[in-house]
Design a protein around this motif. Structure first.
Motif, short mmCIF file in Angstrom:
data_model
loop_
_atom_site.label_atom_id
_atom_site.label_comp_id
_atom_site.label_asym_id
_atom_site.label_seq_id
_atom_site.Cartn_x
_atom_site.Cartn_y
_atom_site.Cartn_z
N SER A 43 0.82 -1.22 0.00
CA SER A 43 0.00 0.00 0.00
C SER A 43 0.86 1.27 0.00
O SER A 43 0.34 2.38 -0.02
CB SER A 43 -0.94 0.00 1.21
OG SER A 43 -0.16 0.08 2.37
N GLN A 74 0.06 6.41 5.99
CA GLN A 74 -1.12 6.03 5.18
C GLN A 74 -1.13 4.50 4.94
O GLN A 74 -2.18 3.88 4.89
CB GLN A 74 -1.22 6.85 3.88
CG GLN A 74 -0.15 6.65 2.80
CD GLN A 74 -0.37 5.42 1.96
OE1 GLN A 74 -1.52 4.96 1.79
NE2 GLN A 74 0.72 4.84 1.44
N GLU A 100 4.60 10.31 6.08
CA GLU A 100 3.20 10.28 5.61
C GLU A 100 2.91 9.01 4.84
O GLU A 100 1.83 8.43 4.94
CB GLU A 100 2.90 11.50 4.74
CG GLU A 100 2.58 12.73 5.59
CD GLU A 100 2.47 14.02 4.78
OE1 GLU A 100 2.28 13.92 3.54
OE2 GLU A 100 2.58 15.09 5.38
N ASP A 101 3.88 8.56 4.05
CA ASP A 101 3.67 7.33 3.28
C ASP A 101 3.50 6.13 4.23
O ASP A 101 2.59 5.31 4.07
CB ASP A 101 4.86 7.11 2.33
CG ASP A 101 4.51 6.15 1.20
OD1 ASP A 101 3.30 5.95 0.93
OD2 ASP A 101 5.43 5.58 0.58
N GLU A 103 -2.54 2.89 8.01
CA GLU A 103 -3.99 3.12 8.10
C GLU A 103 -4.77 2.07 7.30
O GLU A 103 -5.89 1.74 7.61
CB GLU A 103 -4.34 4.49 7.56
CG GLU A 103 -4.48 5.53 8.66
CD GLU A 103 -4.47 6.94 8.07
OE1 GLU A 103 -5.05 7.11 6.98
OE2 GLU A 103 -3.88 7.82 8.72
N LYS A 104 -4.15 1.55 6.24
CA LYS A 104 -4.86 0.62 5.35
C LYS A 104 -4.93 -0.80 5.90
O LYS A 104 -5.56 -1.66 5.29
CB LYS A 104 -4.14 0.59 3.99
CG LYS A 104 -4.12 1.94 3.30
CD LYS A 104 -4.62 1.84 1.86
CE LYS A 104 -4.80 3.21 1.25
NZ LYS A 104 -3.55 3.83 0.82
#
Ligand code: P1T
Length: 384
Positions: free
Chosen positions: A318, A379, A375-376, A382-383
């Motif tokens: 992701s 995120q 940030e990568d 989060e997935k």
């Protein structure tokens, strides 16, 4: 001369003598052979490009300076450099190797060189006092990686070298993960340093290369002989690429260090992260030794997520900026799953013995803006 200055200048000195061109960058000498005016003497010092090449000599001089060694030899890959070191040995000799090493190194030892009559023991001697129980009468080399790939264990180089020297055993340090900017094993007593130049030293994912660096003249003569006799030399073009990469090694390493520390701080407090492996963490078993023998903790971080292997893979897939790829130490951030990538050639039960689980992730933190890297990762977490 200080490190950053050596990195830029050694091997690149402009030739200002009469007839010299004054290049500030070492030219790429592609000639495979060198003419001579007399049959029995190379006129300009070069004979044939496998045995010696001006661009390769420039890189080798630079590498020797960076590692505080006297002699360096460049090879076609890190594994070619490692093979040439092992060719110093004879049938029946034994190598004691730290248990957590690059999967390709372990594969070379156990699936190639074992067939030529060398014996290998893999053991955790991060506590140098444990060495005695693993050495044998025929032990000729103690092989160290520190920090190790991928678990980032720290081996006490000075203590191991002291022990080995008393027994007449050579100590080899694979310094790929630290780079000479952070750690100089020859100054800590090691006999031989080896690098995959493909990583931090080259730094730009555009050259596969390796090197061996030593102090001792007798060792140097034998390695030079093997370099020519075996022939796994680095091409002039790749020598140029690596020399070019080296010029920014000092600034790149500072940024790798800083960015990795930010990533470690982020991962360490995230509820979906089970464990973080990084020698800069005070909780890391080798932290005090790392502090003693390194000038920074580097850009490599390993970690495990809460959950199973599928979740781990989902996280990797992701990511948007960080590429899933083997290799490390390069400007771009790379992430990988050692159990199915760099260390897949090690049988699962062997991996389990050293603590290399199927949920381990290794990230080589690049020199992009730290905010984008964080940030990568955020995120991606989060997935899952
Ligand atoms: O890939 P090569 O240039 O042949 O270098 C081999 C090598 C040697 N030593 C260490 C510590 C290494 O990590 C490597 C190569 N490692 C990877 C390709 C990797 O992704 O771990």
């Amino acid at each position: 001369m200080k490190f950053a200055t050596k990195a830029i200048h050694v091997g690149n000195e402009p030739n200002l003598k009469e007839g010299g061109s004054g290049d500030v960058v070492m030219p790429i000498h592609l000639s495979t052979t060198f003419a001579r005016s007399k049959v029995d003497e190379p006129t300009a010092g070069y004979e044939y490009s496998r045995s010696g090449n001006p661009t390769r000599y420039a890189l080798e001089a630079n590498l020797a300076a960076l590692e505080n060694g006297k002699y360096a030899f460049a090879f076609a890959s890190g594994l070619a450099a490692i093979t040439n070191i092992l060719l110093l040995l004879h049938m029946g000799d034994h190598v004691l190797c730290i248990d957590d090493v690059y999967g390709g190194t372990r594969r070379l030892f156990t699936k190639v060189l074992l067939n030529f009559g060398l014996a290998f023991t893999f053991a955790d001697f991060t506590k140098a006092q444990d060495l005695q129980e693993h050495v044998q009468a025929n032990s000729k080399i103690i092989w160290i990686e520190t920090p190790t790939n991928p678990l980032l264990k720290i081996v006490d180089i000075a203590s191991v070298c002291k022990f080995a020297r008393k027994k007449g055993i050579l100590t080899v340090v694979d310094n790929t993960f630290a780079s000479p900017y952070l750690q100089q094993p020859l100054s800590l007593g090691a006999d031989i340093v080896v690098h995959s130049l493909t990583k931090y030293i080259g730094g730009h994912s555009d050259a596969v290369a390796g090197c061996v660096v030593v102090h001792d003249q007798t060792l140097a003569e034998r390695i030079k002989f093997l370099q020519n006799a075996v022939g796994a030399i680095l091409s002039p073009f790749d020598c140029y690429q690596v020399l070019k990469g080296i010029k920014t090694l000092a600034v790149r390493m500072e940024r790798h260090n800083q960015n990795a520390q930010k990533v470690v701080a982020f991962l360490s407090t995230h509820k979906k992260v089970k464990k973080v492996y990084y020698p800069g963490l005070e909780s890391h078993k080798g932290h005090s030794i790392a502090k003693k023998q390194m000038t920074g903790f580097g850009g490599m971080v390993s970690f495990e997520l809460v959950g199973d292997c599928q979740k781990t893979i989902r996280f990797l897939q992701s990511l948007k900026i960080i590429s899933i790829a083997e290799s490390l130490g390069v400007v771009e951030s790379l992430i990988e799953h050692p159990a199915s990538m760099t260390h897949a050639s090690i049988p699962k039960e062997e991996r389990a013995k050293i603590g290399l689980t199927d949920t381990l992730i290794r990230i080589s933190v690049g020199i992009e803006d730290e905010q984008d890297i964080l940030e990568d990762i955020a995120q991606g977490l989060e997935k899952i």
